[in-house]
Design an enzyme around this catalytic site. Structure first.
Site, mmCIF file in Angstrom:
data_model
loop_
_atom_site.group_PDB
_atom_site.id
_atom_site.type_symbol
_atom_site.label_atom_id
_atom_site.label_comp_id
_atom_site.label_asym_id
_atom_site.label_seq_id
_atom_site.Cartn_x
_atom_site.Cartn_y
_atom_site.Cartn_z
ATOM 1 N N GLU A 17 0.825 -1.211 0.000
ATOM 2 C CA GLU A 17 0.000 0.000 0.000
ATOM 3 C C GLU A 17 0.856 1.255 0.000
ATOM 4 O O GLU A 17 0.511 2.264 -0.608
ATOM 5 C CB GLU A 17 -0.946 0.012 1.215
ATOM 6 C CG GLU A 17 -1.991 -1.082 1.201
ATOM 7 C CD GLU A 17 -2.978 -0.909 0.049
ATOM 8 O OE1 GLU A 17 -2.591 -1.180 -1.112
ATOM 9 O OE2 GLU A 17 -4.115 -0.511 0.296
ATOM 10 N N THR A 31 -5.216 8.246 -6.038
ATOM 11 C CA THR A 31 -5.268 8.202 -4.569
ATOM 12 C C THR A 31 -4.444 9.340 -3.977
ATOM 13 O O THR A 31 -4.873 10.019 -3.036
ATOM 14 C CB THR A 31 -4.745 6.844 -4.057
ATOM 15 O OG1 THR A 31 -5.473 5.817 -4.707
ATOM 16 C CG2 THR A 31 -4.924 6.704 -2.560
HETATM 17 P P1 ADP Z 1 -7.486 1.358 -5.330
HETATM 18 O O1 ADP Z 1 -7.943 2.766 -5.176
HETATM 19 O O2 ADP Z 1 -8.445 0.538 -6.109
HETATM 20 O O3 ADP Z 1 -7.059 0.712 -4.052
HETATM 21 P P2 ADP Z 1 -4.933 2.261 -5.706
HETATM 22 O O4 ADP Z 1 -5.036 3.606 -6.361
HETATM 23 O O5 ADP Z 1 -4.711 2.171 -4.252
HETATM 24 O O6 ADP Z 1 -6.186 1.409 -6.166
HETATM 25 O O7 ADP Z 1 -3.747 1.444 -6.353
HETATM 26 C C1 ADP Z 1 -3.473 1.509 -7.664
HETATM 27 C C2 ADP Z 1 -2.009 1.902 -7.837
HETATM 28 O O8 ADP Z 1 -1.160 0.825 -7.444
HETATM 29 C C3 ADP Z 1 -1.714 2.188 -9.287
HETATM 30 O O9 ADP Z 1 -0.825 3.276 -9.334
HETATM 31 C C4 ADP Z 1 -1.025 0.933 -9.762
HETATM 32 O O10 ADP Z 1 -0.113 1.192 -10.805
HETATM 33 C C5 ADP Z 1 -0.296 0.454 -8.520
HETATM 34 N N1 ADP Z 1 -0.097 -1.008 -8.518
HETATM 35 C C6 ADP Z 1 1.079 -1.665 -8.510
HETATM 36 N N2 ADP Z 1 0.891 -3.000 -8.492
HETATM 37 C C7 ADP Z 1 -0.444 -3.204 -8.498
HETATM 38 C C8 ADP Z 1 -1.256 -4.386 -8.492
HETATM 39 N N3 ADP Z 1 -0.726 -5.605 -8.490
HETATM 40 N N4 ADP Z 1 -2.573 -4.230 -8.486
HETATM 41 C C9 ADP Z 1 -3.115 -2.993 -8.491
HETATM 42 N N5 ADP Z 1 -2.417 -1.854 -8.498
HETATM 43 C C10 ADP Z 1 -1.072 -1.945 -8.502
#
Ligand code: ADP
Length: 307
Positions: free
Chosen positions: A128, A181
């Protein structure tokens, strides 16, 4: 056992009043991962389908979370990971958390469960940190524990699993717009008034009590957020209409899922949750926004083994 396939649920973080501390796991939407032991030390992501995301170990949250775990073991081999994304990155329903938590959960299974759920949360939080710059636990905790979770404290890390009433369903609509985010964090105030604090912790207490006592009316009254929602909702098209439509269709409450742009509603019973979904769709059709909708019961077990 050298290889397992796991289901990694989507999650709703914050749940209105519980910014950075409350989360819940969904059942109807999630990723799949295949994790297998390999002779070579380290982690290799061998396949990534469904989303355009980096596959390098240090750029993928599954790799980073997995390395955090690996560094704490004396296991001399490594792991290969295949990721089948169904959750869109940046949707606000825990896309990064599903991969972070799924990787460490599966690795722990393959190593004979040397770590407990709390330790797995700490490893997954490193993923995260990569995704959003902040090592928050409000998505990875419900993914790993199932149900609802409360992060009572970050230092020391203290996670409280909370049961969910059996008739509780979630509806989530994801407008197809991008909200980063990091951006949706940047616009938040860093100070709150005592008056806002009092309202917020009153609601957090009410929500937790409602979940323990199956008190749906109290649950509905507690789904309020006077601190983050008024600011973040500006980034989400049609937020006020989606929310008021959901409440009119019978939802107990509605708010922003995680950092958005997804919007969630909680309802008593599947039928109301489906009606809420139809109402949300209609609202976005009327204003011309594309969307995905998920209607799901609460996932009580979290990440689970498939076949
Ligand atoms: P959500 O809001 O759905 O939790 P986030 O914005 O926290 O999604 O996470 C997405 C970010 O994490 C993107 O920048 C993405 O490139 C990065 N990322 C890296 N590896 C992964 C993965 N395995 N799955 C999803 N996001 C990933």
């Amino acid at each position: 056992m050298n290889e397992i396939r796991v289901f990694c649920p989507a999650t709703i973080a914050n749940i209105s009043c519980g910014f950075d501390v409350l989360g819940l796991a969904l059942d109807a939407v999630g990723d799949e991962m295949v994790v297998r032991k390999s002779r070579e030390k380290g982690i290799v992501i061998t396949k990534l389908e469904g989303q355009d995301l980096p596959m390098e170990t240090h750029k993928n949250v599954a790799g980073v979370a997995g390395m955090a775990l690996l560094e704490q073991t004396d296991y001399t081999g490594g792991f290969e990971i295949e990721i089948y994304k169904k959750i869109k990155a940046g949707s606000g329903i825990g896309s990064s958390a599903a991969s972070s938590a799924g990787a460490v959960w599966a690795m722990n299974e393959l190593l004979g469960k040397p770590f407990d759920a709390l330790q797995l949360v700490a490893f997954a939080m490193e993923g995260e940190r990569l995704a959003s710059g902040v090592a928050h636990a409000d998505n990875v905790a419900p993914a790993l524990y199932g149900g609802f979770t409360l992060v009572r404290s970050y230092e020391p890390l203290d996670i409280v699993p909370i049961p969910a009433p059996s008739k509780l369903y979630a509806t989530v609509i994801h407008p197809q717009i991008e909200v980063r985010t990091a951006d949706s964090r940047k616009i938040l105030k860093t100070n709150i008034t005592l008056q806002d604090g009092i309202r917020q912790w009153g609601n957090v207490g009410g929500l937790v009590a409602a979940l323990f006592t199956d008190d749906y009316a109290l649950l509905g009254r507690s789904l309020e957020d006077h601190i983050v929602e008024p600011i973040r909702s500006i980034l989400i098209p049609g937020f006020a209409d989606i929310k008021s439509g959901a409440l009119k269709a019978g939802a107990l409450g509605s708010g922003i899922s995680g950092s958005g742009p997804s919007i969630f509603a909680l309802s008593k019973g599947l039928e109301i949750a489906q009606n809420v979904g139809e109402q949300m769709k209609k609202t976005y059709r009327d204003i011309g926004v594309d969307y995905d909708v998920h209607v799901s019961k609460i996932n009580h077990e979290g990440i689970k083994l498939l076949d």
